[in-house]
Design a protein around this motif. Structure first.
Motif, mmCIF file in Angstrom:
data_model
loop_
_atom_site.group_PDB
_atom_site.id
_atom_site.type_symbol
_atom_site.label_atom_id
_atom_site.label_comp_id
_atom_site.label_asym_id
_atom_site.label_seq_id
_atom_site.Cartn_x
_atom_site.Cartn_y
_atom_site.Cartn_z
ATOM 1 N N VAL A 37 0.838 -1.206 0.000
ATOM 2 C CA VAL A 37 0.000 0.000 0.000
ATOM 3 C C VAL A 37 0.870 1.252 0.000
ATOM 4 O O VAL A 37 0.585 2.223 -0.717
ATOM 5 N N GLU A 38 1.941 1.248 0.790
ATOM 6 C CA GLU A 38 2.821 2.418 0.855
ATOM 7 C C GLU A 38 3.562 2.652 -0.455
ATOM 8 O O GLU A 38 4.063 3.749 -0.704
ATOM 9 N N ASN A 39 3.643 1.608 -1.284
ATOM 10 C CA ASN A 39 4.291 1.735 -2.594
ATOM 11 C C ASN A 39 3.289 1.488 -3.713
ATOM 12 O O ASN A 39 3.620 0.898 -4.747
ATOM 13 N N SER A 40 2.054 1.918 -3.483
ATOM 14 C CA SER A 40 0.980 1.650 -4.434
ATOM 15 C C SER A 40 1.273 2.227 -5.804
ATOM 16 O O SER A 40 1.912 3.274 -5.936
ATOM 17 N N VAL A 96 -2.862 -1.984 -6.924
ATOM 18 C CA VAL A 96 -3.463 -1.184 -7.993
ATOM 19 C C VAL A 96 -4.676 -0.371 -7.546
ATOM 20 O O VAL A 96 -5.141 0.487 -8.298
ATOM 21 N N ALA A 97 -5.204 -0.628 -6.362
ATOM 22 C CA ALA A 97 -6.364 0.156 -5.918
ATOM 23 C C ALA A 97 -5.921 1.566 -5.531
ATOM 24 O O ALA A 97 -4.853 1.751 -4.952
ATOM 25 N N PRO A 98 -6.715 2.586 -5.853
ATOM 26 C CA PRO A 98 -6.393 3.945 -5.414
ATOM 27 C C PRO A 98 -6.336 4.024 -3.895
ATOM 28 O O PRO A 98 -7.126 3.397 -3.194
ATOM 29 N N PRO A 117 -0.951 10.414 -3.472
ATOM 30 C CA PRO A 117 0.440 10.013 -3.512
ATOM 31 C C PRO A 117 0.853 9.356 -2.210
ATOM 32 O O PRO A 117 0.354 9.708 -1.141
ATOM 33 N N SER A 118 1.759 8.372 -2.284
ATOM 34 C CA SER A 118 2.207 7.701 -1.075
ATOM 35 C C SER A 118 3.061 8.624 -0.221
ATOM 36 O O SER A 118 3.264 8.391 0.945
ATOM 37 N N ARG A 119 3.627 9.706 -0.843
ATOM 38 C CA ARG A 119 4.380 10.700 -0.087
ATOM 39 C C ARG A 119 3.881 12.084 -0.473
ATOM 40 O O ARG A 119 3.478 12.319 -1.590
#
Length: 602
Positions: A37-40, A96-98, A117-119
């Motif tokens: 999830v953190e690198n989605s 792949v899920a938003p 965005p993850s960051r």
């Protein structure tokens, strides 16, 4: 808290929630899910997962498959039609899920699958692009459908822009948002793959009930299999025949009450049927709160790609908007680095990263991470608060193409035929810019045939541009091309076997000798460079001495001295027997040049 569909990942308490209910999940599967999830949105390789979760322990890769199966069961995911975890065979997984950061304001009529965005440091200097997207969204709220193409190079920040737009959109406009991705494949592409992925998200429970009802009524053949399995009695029998018209009508039905934002990422990798659907959606005149947002990477005028023809046709008829993302300016790259580091960056860092990333945000961050991993940048905790400091000179770019970027570039290269790959590898023997005659010489093949391949690559691959022509001594011309980014050239150069590189360099040097017969001194430095790269030290020394004589004749004594000093260093590669006499001659030549320089300065 990270949210996706109806789930919430609580990192603080290391638990997973669905709606308001906590779901039991063991620590290791939770750790795998959290990392994905953190690198989605990007591929996470098996090795990366193992290194991240078991850094100092050897673990059989098979254990990952067990945890992924457990996670699919918890999430209700399907390996064949993934809504959450997509398997990349023999490579890894992609979430792949938003994903949305923070609590989502439920109960306001919104069923948004938000992208985030993850960051928080993923986007800088894109205000103009965001304004244009917001203007399109305002028209959507007035039931004026919008098709928007976001174009740019790999890593330029298209996804980051979409994520930020969705984050801002969620604050102001209730909307259904779903995303599908163009899939890379070596065989036949699955029809409507990105569309089916997006429909799975739209129909994901519990927020997807309304979309399911509309699809079941208007276009039952398009209803995701999982939705039919959950409550088969709700839906009437349907024909197996899928038609684009039915799906368009259903999507317009969904886009009546709330705005519907369909995002198709990497559409240049999508199947032709998906392109046809977008074409039909753009041409229908039924009022609907519908926005289709497309990201695509067609560089260098890839005019033979069907997506190019579709986009041009829609632009001509004013049925779409195109937003082209340019590289970041140096100041913006500096801001990106400051956000990432949390402080003012070391003095030389901005210039180094900007020069070698050429303003590409993905490349810039990859270079920064590589410098940190290789300890060229380190935290200094001796002062108040930890600060980043440069602890040694930054390396030549040839020695430091970050591994993650190299893998990304290799994936692009391997889409090409073997013949096309060989042409690009031969081109990398020159530099970022290269003439066709040199590529043909390195390959030992006909220049006309090579020119056809280069021209085709410029029109289709997005890896090179045609920039002009080279005037040859015999009066003919040879087309000149340039790699879209210097890192592409470095990867292509390094992936070749040393023997093939040496052979190519030798052939180019010999071709230069032949083309400039009687005037070799004019290109002696270039000839020497290729002989050096080939490891042919005697010929390299001879060419350098020739270049020094040419410089001296032109009165460039300082340049001649520099060339001879370089020739002396090359002599170190000769055998002791051969190097002694040559060094003596070069030293004598140097002495004469320095004496001439002294007399000139008196």
């Amino acid at each position: 808290m990270r949210q996706f569909a109806s789930f919430a990942l609580d990192n603080s308490n290391e638990c997973l929630w669905r709606d308001s209910k906590q779901i039991k999940i063991a620590p290791k599967p939770f750790a795998v899910l959290r990392y994905l999830v953190e690198n989605s949105g990007r591929l996470v390789t098996h090795d990366e997962l193992l290194d991240a979760l078991w850094p100092e322990t050897y673990v059989q890769p098979q254990v990952l498959r067990t945890y992924i199966l457990e996670l699919r069961k918890v999430l209700g995911d399907n390996a064949e039609q993934s809504t959450f975890i997509q398997t990349q065979p023999k490579r890894g997984y992609r979430f792949v899920a938003p994903v949305f950061d923070g609590e989502w304001p439920r109960g306001q009529g919104s069923t948004v699958h938000a992208l985030q965005p993850s960051r928080a440091t993923g986007i800088v200097d894109r205000e103009e692009e965001l304004i244009r997207l917001k203007e399109r969204a305002t028209l959507v709220a007035k039931r004026e459908r919008q098709i928007v193409f976001i174009c740019g190079a790999v890593g330029i920040g298209k996804t980051a822009l979409v994520n930020e737009f969705c984050r801002q959109l969620a604050v102001s406009i209730p909307a259904d948002v779903a995303c599908g991705h163009g899939a890379e494949g070596r065989g036949t592409k699955e029809d409507y793959y990105p569309v089916i992925e997006a429909l799975n998200q739209l129909c994901a429970p519990p927020a997807g009930d309304r979309a399911c009802r509309i699809l079941a009524r208007i276009a039952p053949a398009w209803l995701p299999a999982r939705a039919r399995e959950v409550s088969p009695s709700t839906f009437t029998p349907f024909s197996a025949q899928r038609t684009r018209g039915d799906l368009c009508a259903a999507l317009e039905g969904i886009a009546q009450e709330l705005s519907l934002l369909l995002i198709f990422e990497d559409l240049h990798l999508a199947d032709f049927c998906t392109l046809e659907l977008i074409s039909e959606l753009s041409r229908r005149r039924t009022p609907a709160k519908l926005m289709v947002l497309v990201t695509e990477t067609l560089q260098g005028g890839a005019t033979e790609h069907p997506l190019f023809a579709l986009k041009q046709d829609l632009l001509i008829h004013r049925l779409c908007t195109e937003i082209t993302m340019a590289p970041l300016a140096r100041a913006a790259v500096g801001e990106l680095l400051r956000r990432e580091l949390g402080q003012q960056s070391p003095p030389e860092l901005d210039g180094f990263v900007y020069q070698h990333s050429e303003g590409n945000p993905l490349f810039a961050l990859a270079l920064l991470n590589h410098l940190i991993a290789q300890k060229f940048l380190v935290r200094d905790s001796t002062n108040d608060g930890c600060r980043w400091q440069q602890c040694s000179p930054f390396p030549d770019i040839e020695a430091m193409v970050p591994n993650e970027l190299a893998q990304l570039i290799v994936l692009q290269i391997e889409r090409l035929t073997l013949k096309e790959q060989r042409v690009l590898e031969a081109a990398s023997l020159m530099n970022v810019a290269f003439p066709v005659w040199a590529v043909a010489a390195a390959l030992g093949q006909d220049p006309a045939e090579t020119e056809e391949v280069c021209d085709y690559l410029a029109r289709t691959s997005g890896l090179v541009h045609r920039v002009g022509h080279d005037d040859l001594p015999d009066g003919t011309r040879s087309d000149f091309y340039v790699f879209v980014h210097g890192l592409y050239r470095e990867v292509l150069y390094q992936r070749q076997p040393a023997a093939r590189r040496a052979q190519g360099h030798t052939r180019i040097a010999e071709q230069l000798n032949e083309m400039f017969a009687g005037r070799e001194e004019n290109v002696a430095r270039e000839i020497a460079m290729h002989y050096e790269a080939a490891g042919n030290w005697p010929r390299a020394v001879r060419a350098l001495r020739s270049a020094a004589r040419d410089a001296q004749q032109r009165g460039a004594c300082f340049g001649a001295a520099q060339v001879l000093e370089h020739a002396l260093s090359v002599c170190e590669n000769l055998s002791a027997k051969d190097s002694g006499p040559v060094k003596k001659e070069i030293c004598a030549e140097l002495e004469m040049i320095r004496e001439a320089m002294n007399q000139t300065n008196r």
